[in-house]
Motif scaffolding. Structure first.
Motif, PDB file in Angstrom:
ATOM      1  N   MET A   1       0.821  -1.210   0.000  1.00 45.32           N
ATOM      2  CA  MET A   1       0.000   0.000   0.000  1.00 45.32           C
ATOM      3  C   MET A   1       0.858   1.264   0.000  1.00 45.32           C
ATOM      4  O   MET A   1       0.492   2.266  -0.625  1.00 45.32           O
ATOM      5  CB  MET A   1      -0.935  -0.002   1.210  1.00 45.32           C
ATOM      6  CG  MET A   1      -2.177  -0.835   1.038  1.00 45.32           C
ATOM      7  SD  MET A   1      -3.491  -0.246   2.132  1.00 45.32           S
ATOM      8  CE  MET A   1      -4.639  -1.603   2.007  1.00 45.32           C
ATOM      9  N   TYR A   2       1.986   1.215   0.696  1.00 46.09           N
ATOM     10  CA  TYR A   2       2.865   2.389   0.725  1.00 46.09           C
ATOM     11  C   TYR A   2       3.431   2.668  -0.671  1.00 46.09           C
ATOM     12  O   TYR A   2       3.417   3.809  -1.145  1.00 46.09           O
ATOM     13  CB  TYR A   2       4.006   2.159   1.710  1.00 46.09           C
ATOM     14  CG  TYR A   2       5.050   3.263   1.679  1.00 46.09           C
ATOM     15  CD1 TYR A   2       4.835   4.463   2.338  1.00 46.09           C
ATOM     16  CD2 TYR A   2       6.233   3.099   0.967  1.00 46.09           C
ATOM     17  CE1 TYR A   2       5.778   5.485   2.295  1.00 46.09           C
ATOM     18  CE2 TYR A   2       7.183   4.113   0.916  1.00 46.09           C
ATOM     19  CZ  TYR A   2       6.945   5.291   1.586  1.00 46.09           C
ATOM     20  OH  TYR A   2       7.886   6.303   1.526  1.00 46.09           O
ATOM     21  N   ILE A   3       3.903   1.630  -1.332  1.00 46.05           N
ATOM     22  CA  ILE A   3       4.512   1.798  -2.660  1.00 46.05           C
ATOM     23  C   ILE A   3       3.467   2.200  -3.693  1.00 46.05           C
ATOM     24  O   ILE A   3       3.730   3.006  -4.597  1.00 46.05           O
ATOM     25  CB  ILE A   3       5.219   0.495  -3.079  1.00 46.05           C
ATOM     26  CG1 ILE A   3       6.371   0.181  -2.113  1.00 46.05           C
ATOM     27  CG2 ILE A   3       5.748   0.593  -4.510  1.00 46.05           C
ATOM     28  CD1 ILE A   3       6.892  -1.242  -2.211  1.00 46.05           C
TER      29      ILE A   3
ATOM     30  N   ASP B   1      -3.155   4.025  -6.145  1.00 43.62           N
ATOM     31  CA  ASP B   1      -4.370   3.796  -5.364  1.00 43.62           C
ATOM     32  C   ASP B   1      -5.254   5.036  -5.372  1.00 43.62           C
ATOM     33  O   ASP B   1      -6.488   4.937  -5.314  1.00 43.62           O
ATOM     34  CB  ASP B   1      -4.022   3.412  -3.925  1.00 43.62           C
ATOM     35  CG  ASP B   1      -3.571   1.960  -3.796  1.00 43.62           C
ATOM     36  OD1 ASP B   1      -3.751   1.200  -4.764  1.00 43.62           O
ATOM     37  OD2 ASP B   1      -3.036   1.588  -2.739  1.00 43.62           O
ATOM     38  N   ALA B   2      -4.639   6.216  -5.421  1.00 40.39           N
ATOM     39  CA  ALA B   2      -5.406   7.464  -5.435  1.00 40.39           C
ATOM     40  C   ALA B   2      -6.148   7.655  -6.756  1.00 40.39           C
ATOM     41  O   ALA B   2      -7.144   8.392  -6.814  1.00 40.39           O
ATOM     42  CB  ALA B   2      -4.466   8.646  -5.190  1.00 40.39           C
TER      43      ALA B   2
ATOM     44  N   ARG C   1      -8.387   3.812   0.558  1.00 40.28           N
ATOM     45  CA  ARG C   1      -7.366   3.211   1.420  1.00 40.28           C
ATOM     46  C   ARG C   1      -6.714   4.264   2.330  1.00 40.28           C
ATOM     47  O   ARG C   1      -6.666   5.455   1.967  1.00 40.28           O
ATOM     48  CB  ARG C   1      -6.319   2.505   0.561  1.00 40.28           C
ATOM     49  CG  ARG C   1      -6.847   1.209  -0.043  1.00 40.28           C
ATOM     50  CD  ARG C   1      -5.842   0.499  -0.930  1.00 40.28           C
ATOM     51  NE  ARG C   1      -6.325  -0.824  -1.324  1.00 40.28           N
ATOM     52  CZ  ARG C   1      -5.702  -1.628  -2.171  1.00 40.28           C
ATOM     53  NH1 ARG C   1      -4.566  -1.241  -2.747  1.00 40.28           N
ATOM     54  NH2 ARG C   1      -6.212  -2.811  -2.458  1.00 40.28           N
ATOM     55  N   PRO C   2      -6.216   3.846   3.492  1.00 43.22           N
ATOM     56  CA  PRO C   2      -5.753   4.799   4.517  1.00 43.22           C
ATOM     57  C   PRO C   2      -4.690   5.784   4.051  1.00 43.22           C
ATOM     58  O   PRO C   2      -4.705   6.944   4.470  1.00 43.22           O
ATOM     59  CB  PRO C   2      -5.204   3.877   5.616  1.00 43.22           C
ATOM     60  CG  PRO C   2      -5.920   2.598   5.439  1.00 43.22           C
ATOM     61  CD  PRO C   2      -6.140   2.454   3.968  1.00 43.22           C
ATOM     62  N   LEU C   3      -3.761   5.345   3.210  1.00 44.42           N
ATOM     63  CA  LEU C   3      -2.702   6.247   2.762  1.00 44.42           C
ATOM     64  C   LEU C   3      -3.213   7.251   1.736  1.00 44.42           C
ATOM     65  O   LEU C   3      -2.586   8.296   1.519  1.00 44.42           O
ATOM     66  CB  LEU C   3      -1.538   5.450   2.176  1.00 44.42           C
ATOM     67  CG  LEU C   3      -0.630   4.796   3.222  1.00 44.42           C
ATOM     68  CD1 LEU C   3       0.253   3.739   2.589  1.00 44.42           C
ATOM     69  CD2 LEU C   3       0.215   5.838   3.916  1.00 44.42           C
ATOM     70  N   VAL C   4      -4.320   6.954   1.100  1.00 47.55           N
ATOM     71  CA  VAL C   4      -4.919   7.887   0.143  1.00 47.55           C
ATOM     72  C   VAL C   4      -5.765   8.929   0.880  1.00 47.55           C
ATOM     73  O   VAL C   4      -5.710  10.126   0.573  1.00 47.55           O
ATOM     74  CB  VAL C   4      -5.781   7.142  -0.890  1.00 47.55           C
ATOM     75  CG1 VAL C   4      -6.447   8.130  -1.837  1.00 47.55           C
ATOM     76  CG2 VAL C   4      -4.932   6.143  -1.676  1.00 47.55           C
TER      77      VAL C   4
END
Length: 321
Positions: free
Chosen positions: A81-83, A88-89, A97-100
């Motif tokens: 998810m980080y990469i 994902d955005a 997703r949380p990082l977005v």
């Protein structure tokens, strides 16, 4: 006649309670680990451990192996998810997703992923007591985070084929936790999942083809015709069934497992053929998501048969040699 006055634009917003805020925060970190994927991976671990032990392993060993597997898979999924936070955005399926959304920062995700990686490695080595399982766990994390996410996913249409090897590792880890070794039986189970992955994931890629295209991710359904994808799915399904049946003589399985593996394999392969036929006729409704869900059913049924097999009478064992 009176009407209700509209809400004042400057009305104070009640902040969430500390408990609600803590739950939302914890939920964001749990989401980084992709719990549904972890659940599917662990479904294959328990039957493999039972087959390796030829019966029930100790409850403690099963529990600690599952915990280690969840930590390891959670680490790999967090790195993924980080990469992939940039694509994902863009994709509708992943924009929540949380990082977005900003529920978790990139730095927090990296720290979380590395923590899970280190803890899972130490857990397998010292708590499970299997250095081999610890090494396999590290390879699984590297395979998914580096091999698939960083190298293959954005460069080749065969990304999920080779990248999917990381998802096959739980059977090797489970076997190693019980026997401290690797033999042909877990390698064949590895093969079942390896060949199962493309016909499992490509239907999902068909459904979200536009998402992947917008994100410039060359999944095979994005860069190839549906007919070609369906042909490859049938080929992989046949290889998957072959691996599941080779387990019969190699691991001394019973007629019950052989029948279930053959029946479930034919059923799923026919589903792939039907998708090909619909693509050949250029039908608008491919029913790809039905095949996606059927693939999960197939894997669950086959590994349920693996789980039950060691408890069946030896008289049912297939005598091929």
């Amino acid at each position: 006649m009176s009407t209700a006055s509209p809400a004042r634009p400057d009305a104070p917003v009640t902040p969430p309670s500390p408990w609600a805020a803590a739950r939302a925060r914890a939920g964001a970190f749990v989401a980084l680990t992709k719990p549904r994927i972890i659940e599917l991976l662990l479904v294959t671990t328990i039957p493999t451990m039972i087959l390796a032990a030829d019966g029930w392993p100790s409850g403690w060993l099963v529990l600690t192996t599952l915990v280690g597997g969840a930590l390891s898979a959670g680490s790999a999924n967090t790195f993924n998810m980080y990469i992939d936070r940039d694509i994902d955005a863009i994709m509708k399926r992943t924009k929540g997703r949380p990082l977005v959304t900003g529920a978790v920062t990139g730095r927090e995700a990296l720290v979380f992923g590395w923590t899970l990686a280190v803890v899972s490695t130490l857990w397998f080595w010292f708590v499970v007591g299997s250095p081999l399982a610890a090494v396999l766990s590290v390879l699984a994390i590297l395979g998914y985070a580096v091999g698939y996410t960083m190298i293959l996913k954005r460069r080749t249409a065969q990304n999920i084929v080779w990248g999917g090897m990381a998802g096959c590792m739980p059977v090797l880890i489970g076997w190693a936790a019980v026997t401290q070794s690797i033999s042909w039986a877990p390698v064949l189970l590895f093969g079942v999942i390896f060949f199962w992955t493309p016909p499992h994931y490509w239907p999902l890629s068909m459904k979200f083809r536009r998402d992947y295209a917008n994100a410039d991710v060359p999944m095979l359904p994005v860069v190839a015709t549906t007919r070609r994808v369906a042909v490859e799915m049938v080929a992989y399904a046949v290889a998957m069934v072959a691996c599941s049946l080779l387990l019969v003589p190699v691991a001394g399985m019973t007629w019950v497992y052989a029948g279930v593996a053959l029946g479930a394999g034919v059923w799923f392969t026919v589903g792939c053929v039907r998708l090909y036929n619909r693509a050949q006729r250029e039908e608008k409704k491919l029913r790809e998501m039905r095949l996606f869900h059927d693939s999960i059913t197939y894997l669950t049924v086959v590994f349920a048969a693996v789980l039950v097999d060691p408890f069946l009478p030896d008289s049912l064992t297939v005598g091929l040699f």
